[in-house]
Design an enzyme around this catalytic site. Sequence first.
Site, short mmCIF file in Angstrom:
data_model
loop_
_atom_site.label_atom_id
_atom_site.label_comp_id
_atom_site.label_asym_id
_atom_site.label_seq_id
_atom_site.Cartn_x
_atom_site.Cartn_y
_atom_site.Cartn_z
N GLU A 66 -2.75 11.71 23.11
CA GLU A 66 -4.03 11.82 23.70
C GLU A 66 -4.48 13.07 24.23
O GLU A 66 -5.44 13.20 25.08
CB GLU A 66 -4.39 10.65 24.70
CG GLU A 66 -4.21 9.30 24.35
CD GLU A 66 -4.80 8.26 25.33
OE1 GLU A 66 -4.78 8.57 26.49
OE2 GLU A 66 -4.90 7.28 24.82
N GLU A 93 -2.86 1.96 20.43
CA GLU A 93 -2.75 1.26 21.54
C GLU A 93 -4.14 0.52 21.80
O GLU A 93 -5.13 0.88 21.02
CB GLU A 93 -2.98 2.30 22.86
CG GLU A 93 -1.61 3.06 23.26
CD GLU A 93 -1.76 4.13 24.17
OE1 GLU A 93 -2.51 3.84 25.42
OE2 GLU A 93 -0.99 5.24 24.31
C1 GAL Z 1 -3.66 5.37 27.17
C2 GAL Z 1 -2.40 6.12 27.49
C3 GAL Z 1 -1.08 5.19 28.06
C4 GAL Z 1 -1.81 4.47 29.01
C5 GAL Z 1 -2.79 3.68 28.67
C6 GAL Z 1 -3.25 2.55 29.64
O1 GAL Z 1 -4.76 6.18 27.43
O2 GAL Z 1 -2.09 6.61 26.13
O3 GAL Z 1 -0.12 6.06 28.31
O4 GAL Z 1 -1.97 5.17 30.10
O5 GAL Z 1 -4.00 4.41 28.42
O6 GAL Z 1 -4.02 1.78 28.83
#
Ligand code: GAL
Length: 727
Positions: free
Chosen positions: A386, A447
């Site tokens: 990210e 994710e």
């Molecule tokens: C994302 C990140 C993860 C975690 C997640 C929580 O943005 O890559 O490490 O923080 O959010 O939803």
Amino acid sequence: MRSVLPFNHGWLFYAGDVGEEISDDLFTPITIPHTNKILPHHNFDNAEYQFISTYRKRFVLPEPRDARRVYLDFDGAMIACEAFLNGTKIGEHEGGYTPFSFDITDFVRESGENLLVVRLDSSERPDIPPYGYVVDYLTFGGIYRDVRLRYVEPCHMGRIFARPQHVLSQPGLEVDVFLENQSSLDCAVALQAELRAADGSVIARAESTTLASVGATQAMLRFESLSGIQLWSLDQPYLYELSVEMRDGRRALDRQVARIGFREAQFRKDGGFYLNGQLLKLRGLNRHQTYPYIGAAAPARLQRKDADILKFELGCDIVRTSHYPQSPHFLDRCDEIGLLVFEEIPGWQHIGDTDWQGISLRDVQAMIERDCNHPSIILWGVRINESQDNEAFYTATNALAHRLDPTRQTGGVRYFLDSQFLEDVFTYNDFSNTVVEPKHTPHLVTEFNGHMFPTKSWDQEERLVEHALRHARIQDRAAGMARVAGAIGWCAFDYNTHREFGSGDRICYHGVMDIFRLPKYAADFYGSQISPDIRPVLRAATLWTMGDRSEGGNDPLVVFSNCDRIAVYIGENLYGEFEPDRERYPNLPHPPFTVAGLKMIWGSKYADLRVVGYVAGRPVIEQRIAADGLPHALELRLDDAEIQADGADMTRLVFRIVDRFGNRLPYVNQVIAFTIEGPAELVGENPFALIGGQAALYVKAGHTPGVVTIRAVTPRLSPAEVTLQVR
Ligand code: GAL
């Protein structure tokens, strides 16, 4: 010849930066993997483990050196260290997730005692990835992965990289052999390789000769057209053993062994992921390597267990090692059980200066060099998770990955669609609460969910159900989009974090399982995607109470199951029969069941719920939930019946308070007290004030074998007892 000896034992630890003035008596004897601080499972400050500690190890060389070179190999120490042998500095390393070695040949005493000192800085150093800005996870301190002592001849092999070729048509194998000649003369060597099947039989041999010039050189061995090769797949993860021997005339100088698999893994431009030529829609979860109490210092058994949980309890095809290279033991297990891996370099949103980027490029190299023989790994993540675009940096990470490993594609995880596409796969964190149309293909969702819907395992039923259904809806949508290769949810397990993230107790409750790796309803959804041929699954997502949901009752009742029909009984009465909800979830292998219309009337008597699952017309599984909701038993369960007496091995001890039918009662908050007898210790909070109706401790072996008995007591319920063998 080479000898590789375990070097985890007989260390001393001091939680401070001290020199010779402090005697060994003030140190604590420890075994590696080691955490610099045992912590409660939540409600602690990460400052508690951020300090410089001192490790000592006094040793006599366990084997004569015989003119060989001697190295110390560290699999991982968090986060930066300097090492000294007999008072002389032998090296330093920055970065907590990748391995490093020190050449101690010129410093080690061949007879008599040696003193090794490691000064380990476990603070959040802004000059080392992932730090420099905030990070949503913790980097617990300690020499938390294995250490080994390695002897090699001056002219020896470095790593070997086995590259299967044309596995679907005419399987072959090319093996890069990296030679290191530290003598002062070039050395003509013969390389002889053998490929062994799982039963140990040699199925092919290859040979070549080469000149190992002084310094580093590279040679190649080729196995042409291998016959009868069995492919590595998710259902049959067939592994082979490749050994390479290096000889100088009649003398064997070195031998290296690697476990490999033959498979073809491709993300294609049509948007699909193909394993061995077959389209496979990827369904998976992210994993952090941290555990309650012990930080990241989990021994091999716990590492392997996480892979088993992901594959066999959560039915995942793929795991992302967010956000760093993880334990070799975890990856070994992924190879053995057929669990695909997306592995990435350490980092979180922040890109540091050129020195920092230099460490990151070295991490790319260390990750690929360490892990390139794992058939389970299908993608290298070569962006800082990210982070913003950085053309020069990411052109360099991609070029390096492709040069070191031409067989695998790269990804780089970002959260904005306009991000510059420098990788082979557009890996995208999609927090839109749906799955967006890809801008580029191949496109993999890396994710979703996470912070959008944190859920505790004792949250109100509606929230727990909605948490599970968000995973179901997004997996369903991804499964239905031809241009999306699959979706990896955030995340498998709740994890400890910094105060900038997470809940008031500094846990991110983003897992489909809690921090102890125990299921929420969302885990039941993932588990229900397993084929019923492997095992039938049926879990009703309810506490079966009148008063938990807004406005009361249980309508609709969601059941996660891989059965093709369920029958729902209330007491003795059949309420109805139901099929999977294909209307709402047309693309999932096993859609959830939606049992609608269960109108409970205030004051009406609840009877026990019974749900029976049928496959091909036969009842194969059932779940009952007691209407009275009363605590019935304290359950104790060990993951293993046996552990090793090596001073580090651990198994999980799960405890739950359950109803008459074994369902966890999430609002029971009584205190449970444990006692242990025998050559092992309990790691964790004892007594434990129950939260969510379930939790776990770890049982850690001592150095002697014997029987271990653990007893647990809690008010108003019978005590529980389990035993364990330490061998
Ligand atoms: C994302 C990140 C993860 C975690 C997640 C929580 O943005 O890559 O490490 O923080 O959010 O939803």
